[in-house]
Design a protein around this motif. Structure first.
Motif, short mmCIF file in Angstrom:
data_model
loop_
_atom_site.label_atom_id
_atom_site.label_comp_id
_atom_site.label_asym_id
_atom_site.label_seq_id
_atom_site.Cartn_x
_atom_site.Cartn_y
_atom_site.Cartn_z
N ALA A 270 8.82 -11.20 -8.81
CA ALA A 270 7.48 -10.64 -8.64
C ALA A 270 7.49 -9.14 -8.89
CB ALA A 270 6.96 -10.93 -7.25
N HIS A 271 6.45 -8.68 -9.58
CA HIS A 271 6.22 -7.25 -9.80
C HIS A 271 4.80 -6.96 -9.30
CE1 HIS A 271 9.84 -6.95 -12.34
NE2 HIS A 271 9.49 -8.16 -12.75
N ALA A 272 4.71 -6.31 -8.18
CA ALA A 272 3.41 -6.05 -7.55
C ALA A 272 2.77 -4.80 -8.12
CB ALA A 272 3.57 -5.92 -6.04
N MET A 273 1.62 -4.95 -8.75
CA MET A 273 0.92 -3.81 -9.32
C MET A 273 -0.08 -3.26 -8.30
SD MET A 273 -1.31 -3.79 -12.84
CE MET A 273 -2.84 -2.84 -12.92
N VAL A 274 0.07 -1.97 -8.00
CA VAL A 274 -0.84 -1.30 -7.07
C VAL A 274 -1.48 -0.10 -7.76
CG1 VAL A 274 0.44 -2.05 -5.03
CG2 VAL A 274 1.00 0.15 -6.10
N ARG A 275 -2.57 0.36 -7.21
CA ARG A 275 -3.32 1.42 -7.86
C ARG A 275 -2.84 2.81 -7.51
NH1 ARG A 275 -9.60 2.76 -6.91
NH2 ARG A 275 -8.82 2.46 -4.82
N THR A 276 -2.29 2.99 -6.30
CA THR A 276 -1.91 4.33 -5.85
C THR A 276 -0.49 4.34 -5.29
OG1 THR A 276 -2.75 4.00 -3.60
CG2 THR A 276 -4.30 4.82 -5.25
N GLU A 277 0.13 5.51 -5.37
CA GLU A 277 1.48 5.69 -4.84
C GLU A 277 1.54 5.40 -3.34
OE1 GLU A 277 4.33 6.34 -6.20
OE2 GLU A 277 3.83 6.92 -8.26
N SER A 278 0.44 5.64 -2.65
CA SER A 278 0.43 5.46 -1.20
C SER A 278 0.63 4.00 -0.78
CB SER A 278 -0.90 5.96 -0.62
OG SER A 278 -2.00 5.21 -1.13
N GLN A 279 0.46 3.07 -1.71
CA GLN A 279 0.61 1.64 -1.39
C GLN A 279 2.02 1.11 -1.69
OE1 GLN A 279 -2.55 0.37 -3.99
NE2 GLN A 279 -4.04 0.24 -2.32
N VAL A 280 2.84 1.93 -2.34
CA VAL A 280 4.14 1.45 -2.80
C VAL A 280 5.05 1.07 -1.64
CG1 VAL A 280 6.26 2.09 -4.01
CG2 VAL A 280 4.04 2.72 -4.97
N ASP A 281 5.26 2.00 -0.70
CA ASP A 281 6.17 1.74 0.41
C ASP A 281 5.72 0.53 1.22
OD1 ASP A 281 7.73 3.85 -0.32
OD2 ASP A 281 6.94 5.25 1.19
N GLU A 282 4.42 0.42 1.45
CA GLU A 282 3.89 -0.71 2.22
C GLU A 282 4.25 -2.04 1.57
OE1 GLU A 282 -0.41 -2.80 3.24
OE2 GLU A 282 -0.36 -0.72 2.52
N MET A 283 4.04 -2.14 0.25
CA MET A 283 4.30 -3.40 -0.45
C MET A 283 5.79 -3.70 -0.52
SD MET A 283 1.34 -4.66 -1.11
CE MET A 283 1.63 -5.93 -2.36
N GLU A 284 6.61 -2.66 -0.74
CA GLU A 284 8.06 -2.87 -0.78
C GLU A 284 8.59 -3.35 0.56
OE1 GLU A 284 9.49 0.31 -4.23
OE2 GLU A 284 9.55 0.88 -2.12
N GLU A 285 8.11 -2.74 1.64
CA GLU A 285 8.59 -3.10 2.97
C GLU A 285 8.07 -4.47 3.41
OE1 GLU A 285 7.47 0.08 5.51
OE2 GLU A 285 8.71 1.58 4.46
N LYS A 286 6.84 -4.78 3.04
CA LYS A 286 6.23 -6.02 3.50
C LYS A 286 6.76 -7.24 2.75
CE LYS A 286 1.66 -7.84 4.76
NZ LYS A 286 0.21 -7.54 4.79
N PHE A 287 6.98 -7.09 1.44
CA PHE A 287 7.32 -8.25 0.63
C PHE A 287 8.69 -8.15 -0.06
CE2 PHE A 287 2.60 -7.95 0.50
CZ PHE A 287 2.32 -9.12 1.20
N GLY A 288 9.29 -6.97 -0.08
CA GLY A 288 10.58 -6.82 -0.71
C GLY A 288 10.57 -7.05 -2.20
N VAL A 289 9.49 -6.67 -2.86
CA VAL A 289 9.36 -6.89 -4.30
C VAL A 289 9.32 -5.56 -5.05
CG1 VAL A 289 8.12 -9.06 -3.98
CG2 VAL A 289 6.82 -6.92 -4.20
N ASP A 290 9.52 -5.64 -6.35
CA ASP A 290 9.35 -4.47 -7.20
C ASP A 290 7.87 -4.10 -7.23
OD1 ASP A 290 10.11 -2.57 -9.37
OD2 ASP A 290 8.82 -3.89 -10.56
#
Length: 207
Positions: free
Chosen positions: A27-47
């Motif tokens: 999975a490669h999670a596409m987010v709109r802002t840098e502020s969402q990166v850490d949250e998605m990495e920590e929550k799901f462990g994905v790129d």
């Protein structure tokens, strides 16, 4: 399979990301802002990749075999996100050599005049994106769910080219989007779905 999830931070997108993170897919999670990166990495462990659908998104698709489009403007910018953003990502997927594209659309997208006037611009935007995908060289599946709820997944749905208006959980829609990736019977098809009494896999195998 490397799968880009557009709208991974949204209601359906987070369910999709969780399912793919637990699967054999990458999975490669596409987010709109840098502020969402850490949250998605920590929550799901994905790129996680940062890309704005209002701008060039080519870099987000690099190395991906498939795209699941679960992004949405929530009515705030239907032309910029739901139409132009989706079209921009479709074009980028083609350019970068992706083969598969699963689109989250909406029931009544192909007949907006049957919906309340306030919803019609959104449905018209979704239809334009759907038609652009259908005209592309990508192997597409277009999923048009009924009204979305936050109830727990049931795993049971109804699927057809046309269904009666009804509801379906965001969790079940996510399961449909992920399952459709590998179910060849959904290739090149557009269908509506609501809650029902048939398992997701069986429904998709016979749509």
């Amino acid at each position: 399979m490397d799968v880009l999830i557009a709208g991974s931070h949204g209601g359906v997108g987070q369910h999709v990301t969780e399912l793919l993170a637990e699967s054999e897919q990458t999975a490669h999670a596409m987010v709109r802002t840098e502020s969402q990166v850490d949250e998605m990495e920590e929550k799901f462990g994905v790129d996680v990749v940062v890309a704005d659908l209002a701008e060039d998104v080519t870099h987000a698709v690099e190395g991906c075999d498939a795209v699941i489009f679960a992004a949405g403007s929530s009515g705030e910018d239907v032309e910029g996100v739901d139409r132009d953003g989706a079209i921009r990502l479709i074009d980028a997927a083609e350019q970068e050599g992706a083969e598969r594209f699963v689109m989250l659309s909406s029931i009544n997208a192909d007949r907006p005049e049957e919906s309340p006037e306030a919803l019609q611009p959104y449905l018209e935007a979704k239809l334009a994106a759907d038609e652009h995908l259908q005209d592309s060289d990508l192997i597409y599946t277009i999923v048009r769910p009924g009204a979305l709820t936050d109830e727990p997944a049931t795993g049971e749905i109804e699927v057809a080219r046309r269904v009666e208006r009804g509801e379906i959980t965001r969790a079940d829609v996510a399961r449909i989007l992920v399952a459709a990736l590998d179910i060849e019977n959904t290739y090149g098809k557009t269908f509506e779905t609501i809650e029902g009494d048939e398992s997701i896999e069986d429904a998709l195998e016979t749509v």
